[in-house]
Design a protein around this motif. Structure first.
Motif, mmCIF file in Angstrom:
data_model
loop_
_atom_site.group_PDB
_atom_site.id
_atom_site.type_symbol
_atom_site.label_atom_id
_atom_site.label_comp_id
_atom_site.label_asym_id
_atom_site.label_seq_id
_atom_site.Cartn_x
_atom_site.Cartn_y
_atom_site.Cartn_z
ATOM 1 N N VAL A 103 33.869 33.291 35.055
ATOM 2 C CA VAL A 103 34.561 34.433 35.662
ATOM 3 C C VAL A 103 33.579 35.543 36.019
ATOM 4 C CG1 VAL A 103 36.256 36.265 35.214
ATOM 5 C CG2 VAL A 103 36.786 33.892 34.612
ATOM 6 N N SER A 104 32.587 35.765 35.164
ATOM 7 C CA SER A 104 31.624 36.843 35.436
ATOM 8 C C SER A 104 30.770 36.538 36.667
ATOM 9 C CB SER A 104 30.727 37.091 34.219
ATOM 10 O OG SER A 104 29.808 36.031 34.039
ATOM 11 N N GLN A 105 30.687 35.278 37.054
ATOM 12 C CA GLN A 105 29.879 34.903 38.212
ATOM 13 C C GLN A 105 30.697 34.754 39.498
ATOM 14 O OE1 GLN A 105 27.689 31.413 36.991
ATOM 15 N NE2 GLN A 105 26.525 32.553 35.471
ATOM 16 N N LEU A 106 31.992 35.026 39.424
ATOM 17 C CA LEU A 106 32.832 34.952 40.622
ATOM 18 C C LEU A 106 32.553 36.130 41.537
ATOM 19 C CD1 LEU A 106 36.336 34.003 39.162
ATOM 20 C CD2 LEU A 106 34.788 32.524 40.462
ATOM 21 N N GLY A 107 32.664 35.885 42.820
ATOM 22 C CA GLY A 107 32.585 36.974 43.783
ATOM 23 C C GLY A 107 33.899 37.755 43.772
ATOM 24 N N ASP A 108 33.909 38.906 44.403
ATOM 25 C CA ASP A 108 35.091 39.772 44.404
ATOM 26 C C ASP A 108 36.339 39.062 44.929
ATOM 27 O OD1 ASP A 108 33.577 41.822 43.364
ATOM 28 O OD2 ASP A 108 33.297 42.840 45.293
ATOM 29 N N GLU A 109 36.203 38.350 46.050
ATOM 30 C CA GLU A 109 37.367 37.690 46.648
ATOM 31 C C GLU A 109 37.896 36.582 45.734
ATOM 32 O OE1 GLU A 109 40.502 37.054 49.003
ATOM 33 O OE2 GLU A 109 39.071 38.705 49.188
ATOM 34 N N ASP A 110 36.991 35.781 45.162
ATOM 35 C CA ASP A 110 37.418 34.722 44.245
ATOM 36 C C ASP A 110 38.055 35.307 42.985
ATOM 37 O OD1 ASP A 110 36.672 32.651 45.892
ATOM 38 O OD2 ASP A 110 34.681 32.441 44.999
ATOM 39 N N GLU A 111 37.531 36.433 42.520
ATOM 40 C CA GLU A 111 38.113 37.067 41.333
ATOM 41 C C GLU A 111 39.532 37.551 41.630
ATOM 42 O OE1 GLU A 111 37.350 40.723 38.200
ATOM 43 O OE2 GLU A 111 35.687 40.036 39.460
ATOM 44 N N ARG A 112 39.729 38.146 42.806
ATOM 45 C CA ARG A 112 41.086 38.585 43.193
ATOM 46 C C ARG A 112 42.031 37.390 43.287
ATOM 47 N NH1 ARG A 112 38.259 42.514 46.028
ATOM 48 N NH2 ARG A 112 37.962 41.248 47.878
ATOM 49 N N LEU A 113 41.563 36.314 43.874
ATOM 50 C CA LEU A 113 42.391 35.114 44.014
ATOM 51 C C LEU A 113 42.751 34.551 42.642
ATOM 52 C CD1 LEU A 113 43.761 32.887 45.637
ATOM 53 C CD2 LEU A 113 41.528 31.778 45.837
ATOM 54 N N LEU A 114 41.789 34.448 41.758
ATOM 55 C CA LEU A 114 42.044 33.936 40.417
ATOM 56 C C LEU A 114 43.038 34.823 39.682
ATOM 57 C CD1 LEU A 114 41.532 31.892 38.195
ATOM 58 C CD2 LEU A 114 39.509 33.230 37.534
ATOM 59 N N ARG A 115 42.853 36.135 39.799
ATOM 60 C CA ARG A 115 43.790 37.063 39.152
ATOM 61 C C ARG A 115 45.207 36.874 39.677
ATOM 62 N NH1 ARG A 115 41.698 40.633 35.855
ATOM 63 N NH2 ARG A 115 39.594 41.053 36.495
ATOM 64 N N SER A 116 45.318 36.714 40.984
ATOM 65 C CA SER A 116 46.619 36.509 41.610
ATOM 66 C C SER A 116 47.252 35.202 41.120
ATOM 67 C CB SER A 116 46.447 36.488 43.129
ATOM 68 O OG SER A 116 47.652 36.187 43.763
ATOM 69 N N LEU A 117 46.468 34.160 41.028
ATOM 70 C CA LEU A 117 46.979 32.876 40.555
ATOM 71 C C LEU A 117 47.419 32.967 39.093
ATOM 72 C CD1 LEU A 117 44.368 30.521 42.222
ATOM 73 C CD2 LEU A 117 46.799 30.687 42.796
ATOM 74 N N LEU A 118 46.632 33.639 38.266
ATOM 75 C CA LEU A 118 46.978 33.782 36.852
ATOM 76 C C LEU A 118 48.223 34.644 36.655
ATOM 77 C CD1 LEU A 118 43.428 34.190 35.295
ATOM 78 C CD2 LEU A 118 44.968 32.219 35.069
ATOM 79 N N ASP A 119 48.414 35.606 37.549
ATOM 80 C CA ASP A 119 49.599 36.469 37.472
ATOM 81 C C ASP A 119 50.834 35.809 38.070
ATOM 82 O OD1 ASP A 119 48.122 38.453 36.276
ATOM 83 O OD2 ASP A 119 47.779 39.579 38.131
ATOM 84 N N GLY A 120 50.656 34.624 38.642
ATOM 85 C CA GLY A 120 51.787 33.913 39.236
ATOM 86 C C GLY A 120 52.118 34.374 40.632
ATOM 87 N N ASP A 121 51.228 35.168 41.242
ATOM 88 C CA ASP A 121 51.467 35.688 42.591
ATOM 89 C C ASP A 121 50.852 34.808 43.664
ATOM 90 O OD1 ASP A 121 52.677 37.835 41.378
ATOM 91 O OD2 ASP A 121 50.881 39.083 41.450
ATOM 92 N N GLY A 122 49.991 33.872 43.266
ATOM 93 C CA GLY A 122 49.269 33.055 44.243
ATOM 94 C C GLY A 122 50.185 32.037 44.893
#
Length: 125
Positions: A103-122
């Motif tokens: 996670v610490s090596q993700l770029g900003d866009e990938d981090e936003r996408l991962l957060r969205s997926l984990l929150d169930g918004d993806g």
């Protein structure tokens, strides 16, 4: 079985080519048809060996076709990548450290996408 200089290609590259041919076909293919789809650059026995290895890994399924088999991928490219990621994660005892580093090596866009997926918004599946 390699390029014109006699060098061998890595097994992963050969498997990727075979899988790409199967995905493009969208239907079960025999080793001969896979060989044709790859432009005939590989020997039929090499294609059969690759397909057998992919079958043993669970990456492709097979069905009877005449005296042999026809092969079909068990999942799409995204599913295969996800399975490989899970396999790599399972190799380490400290999963938390691995995930943290990932996670610490993700770029900003990938981090936003991962957060969205984990929150169930993806919207990805």
């Amino acid at each position: 079985m390699g390029d014109t200089h006699g060098e061998r290609r890595p097994a992963g590259e050969l498997e990727a080519g075979v899988l790409a041919a199967l995905w493009a076909a969208g239907r079960p293919l025999t080793p001969g048809r896979v060989q044709e789809a790859l432009g005939g650059a590989l020997a039929r026995t090499t294609v059969t060996t690759i397909l057998t290895r992919l079958y043993e890994k669970g990456t492709v399924s097979r069905e009877r076709s005449g005296r042999g088999f026809a092969y079909l991928p068990t999942e799409d490219a995204s599913g295969l990548t996800a399975r490989r990621m899970h396999a790599e994660l399972a190799k380490d005892e400290d999963r938390g450290a691995v995930l943290s580093r990932f996670v610490s090596q993700l770029g900003d866009e990938d981090e936003r996408l991962l957060r969205s997926l984990l929150d169930g918004d993806g919207r990805h599946s």
